[in-house]
Every structure is written in structure tokens, then in C-alpha cells.
Design an enzyme around this catalytic site. Structure first.
Site, short mmCIF file in Angstrom:
data_model
loop_
_atom_site.label_atom_id
_atom_site.label_comp_id
_atom_site.label_asym_id
_atom_site.label_seq_id
_atom_site.Cartn_x
_atom_site.Cartn_y
_atom_site.Cartn_z
NE ARG A 285 -4.22 -1.26 0.04
CZ ARG A 285 -4.28 -2.52 -0.81
NH1 ARG A 285 -3.40 -2.92 -1.57
NH2 ARG A 285 -5.46 -3.09 -0.87
CG ASP B 189 1.70 -2.41 -8.86
OD1 ASP B 189 1.40 -2.01 -9.89
OD2 ASP B 189 0.78 -3.38 -8.44
CD GLU C 127 -3.13 2.91 -5.85
OE1 GLU C 127 -4.08 2.05 -6.19
OE2 GLU C 127 -2.23 2.46 -5.13
CG HIS D 75 -3.26 -1.31 -7.29
ND1 HIS D 75 -3.39 -0.51 -6.15
CD2 HIS D 75 -3.02 -2.71 -6.75
CE1 HIS D 75 -3.63 -1.27 -5.04
NE2 HIS D 75 -3.32 -2.70 -5.40
CB VAL D 76 -1.03 -3.94 -12.82
CG1 VAL D 76 -1.89 -2.91 -13.53
CG2 VAL D 76 0.64 -3.61 -13.04
C1 GLV Z 1 -5.20 -5.32 -3.98
O1 GLV Z 1 -4.39 -4.47 -3.93
C2 GLV Z 1 -5.39 -6.07 -2.81
O2 GLV Z 1 -5.47 -5.90 -1.86
O3 GLV Z 1 -6.00 -7.27 -3.24
#
Ligand code: GLV
Length: 315
Positions: free
Chosen positions: A230, A254, A259, A278-279
Site C-alpha cells: 500500500r 505499483d 490512486e 496497481h497491477v
Molecule cells: C489489491 O491491492 C488487494 O488488496 O488485493
């Protein structure tokens, strides 16, 4: 026979895909599907169970029948922070599904960096044959902060690359073998001699900006920060300063405090910084629905759920 629980499935774009996967599995539930906050608010009062991603915070107050929330992801910081969510409502998160893909993200980016892929591709684009020095991950020092199912998989793959591996966990304990192990008091020593620091931390009151200006200052000027957990676990302004001042070798990011990452963020263009949207560990509807299906059977049978969140600890 007791009536089937009403399950409200909520996700901005993918709720129908989750519903379809549960229907295929023959899940013992009445399915309600919402894709936008208004639909979520309208259906919330009927829900016994919520199977959701980023459920609108104000809609928890409308869900008075709710007994259980299954997150579609690993991180549940928004759910545990929802004051309107009654304390007796169970919260579960996805476990044991993201480690493999996230570890692939981490090592694909690290290998590209150390093996000079951008430079080699640029030379190829100019049909230019030129010898360049390339490095190796072998023998270099990686530290993984957060030794849950994702961190453990990163450790396992780091070992396959013959790296020296340190770990840091909240309890100072680990289920996976590391060369050096630290607890939350050990941040400066932990980061002090690393070539790569990987953050696989949940966001909790204890981890918010735990990678502070002080921790960044304790890192070597050649080391690389990788964040797949995070964004808010890092003091992002201090990170930008450290990178601008050449006090850090680079960053592979990421996740971000905000975001989408705002267009004006200096992170987009700082040299040595990789930004991805965030991939690294996508939720795959079929797999996540499989976990929910299993948990639903447990829930209906009054058995312990997988991925149960300790709401006080925050994950
Ligand atoms: C994505 O960031 C998740 O928490 O699954």
C-alpha cells in the site's frame, strides 16, 4: 430448511463476472449484484453477506442484516476503518492467491533493471551492437517487509535467485526461512545494508508511513525500494526528496498514497523510478469466487472462515 443467505456482490466493473462464477459453482446463496454506489445503497438493507471491493463507506450503515464481509482483495484497510460496520460482523480477505503473481512482478522489474533491459532495447531499436555491463541478482541483499502469504512467496523466489534474504514482520517471527529476521523495532538495522527493500505490508495504524524519512535515510544510496503493498506505508514526500537528492538508487512502485497517481506527481518522470498502475496482483474473478464459495459453505455450516481478519490488528 433455512433460507439461503442473500449475498450482495459489489465491484465497480466486475460484479457480474463474480456473480457468473458463483452461479457456475452452484453457490448456495441468493445473489444480488451492484456495480455502482447507488445500487449498493439500494440493495444493502437486504444483504446477509457482502462479497465486495471498495464498497461505498456510507452504505455499511444501511446493511443492518449484515453478518459477514468477504473482500475480493488482500487489503482490507477501508473495511476495518468503516465505523458504521458493526463489531460483530465477520471480515475475511483473500489469502494465498496473490503471492505468485506479485513475486513475478517484483522479479521481472528487478531483473529488467539489473540486466539493463531498457538500455538493450534502446540499442536494438537503433540496430546498434554495443557491449554493456550487466549485473546480477545473485548474492545481492533483498529485504522483505511483511511476511504474510505474499511476502513469503517473494522470499521463496528470492532464494531461487540465490539472493541473501532478510525479513521483517510485526511479530518478529517468520514461517519462511530468512537469513536475518527483524521485528518492528528493527527498521534501521533491517534496511541498512539492503540492495533491495520490498514492502509487502498491509496498511494499518502501525504501518502508515512506517517507511519514514528516517528509515529512507538509513538505506544505502544505491538501494532500490519496491512497493507492492500500500502506498501510504511510505512517506511519499520523503521518498520523492530522497530520490531527487540521489540518496536512493531507485524505486519500483505499483501502489501510491493517492490512486490514480496524479499526473503532476514527480514520481512519473524521476530517473530510476518505475511506476505501474496497481497491477502486480490482480484479483481473478474465477479464483476469488472459488475462495468465497468455499467460505460460504463454511459460513452456512457455522465453521471457521479462511482469511479471517483481526479487525483490531487491521488485516
Ligand atoms: C489489491 O491491492 C488487494 O488488496 O488485493
Amino acid at each position: 430448511m433455512a433460507s439461503l443467505p442473500k449475498v450482495l456482490i459489489y465491484a465497480a466493473h466486475s460484479a457480474p463476472a463474480y456473480a457468473e462464477a458463483l452461479r457456475r459453482l452452484g453457490s448456495p446463496a441468493q445473489l444480488l449484484v451492484a456495480q455502482d454506489p447507488d445500487e449498493a445503497r439500494r440493495l444493502a438493507p437486504q444483504a446477509d453477506v457482502l462479497f465486495s471491493w471498495r464498497f461505498p463507506q456510507d452504505a455499511y450503515a444501511l446493511a443492518h442484516r449484515l453478518r459477514w464481509v468477504q473482500s475480493m482483495g488482500a487489503g482490507v484497510e477501508d473495511i476495518v476503518a468503516a465505523e458504521e460496520l458493526r463489531r460483530d460482523v465477520l471480515v475475511t480477505r483473500v489469502v494465498d492467491q496473490f503471492g505468485g503473481m506479485i513475486a513475478e512482478y517484483v522479479f521481472s522489474e528487478l531483473l529488467a533493471r539489473v540486466r539493463q533491459h531498457p538500455q538493450l532495447r534502446a540499442q536494438q531499436a537503433e540496430s546498434r551492437w554495443q557491449h554493456i555491463e550487466v549485473g546480477t541478482l545473485e548474492g545481492s541483499r533483498i529485504g522483505v517487509a511483511g511476511l504474510g502469504s505474499i511476502g513469503r512467496e517473494i522470499v521463496r523466489k528470492a532464494r531461487a535467485f540465490d539472493m541473501q534474504v532478510s525479513g521483517l514482520s510485526r511479530t518478529g517471527e517468520s514461517d519462511v526461512e530468512v537469513d536475518r529476521l527483524f521485528g518492528p523495532e528493527g527498521w534501521p538495522d533491517f534496511v541498512g545494508d539492503l540492495d533491495v527493500l520490498v514492502l509487502a505490508l498491509p496498511l494499518t495504524p502501525d504501518t502508515r508511513e512506517v517507511v519514514s524519512e528516517k528509515v529512507l535515510a538509513a538505506m544505502r544510496p544505491t538501494s532500490v525500494l519496491v512497493n507492492i503493498g500500500r502506498g501510504a506505508t511510505v512517506d511519499q514526500a520523503a521518498l520523492v526528496h530522497a530520490l531527487q537528492a540521489g540518496r536512493l538508487g531507485g524505486a519500483i512502485l505499483d501502489v501510491f498514497r493517492e490512486e490514480p497517481l496524479p499526473e503532476q506527481s514527480p514520481l512519473w518522470t524521476l530517473p530510476g523510478v518505475i511506476v505501474t498502475p496497481h497491477v502486480s496482483g490482480p484479483s481473478i474473478a474465477g479464483r476469488v469466487a472459488g475462495l468465497f464459495h468455499e467460505n460460504l459453505s463454511r459460513f452456512n455450516a457455522g465453521k471457521a472462515l479462511r482469511g479471517l481478519v483481526d479487525r483490531r490488528a487491521g488485516y
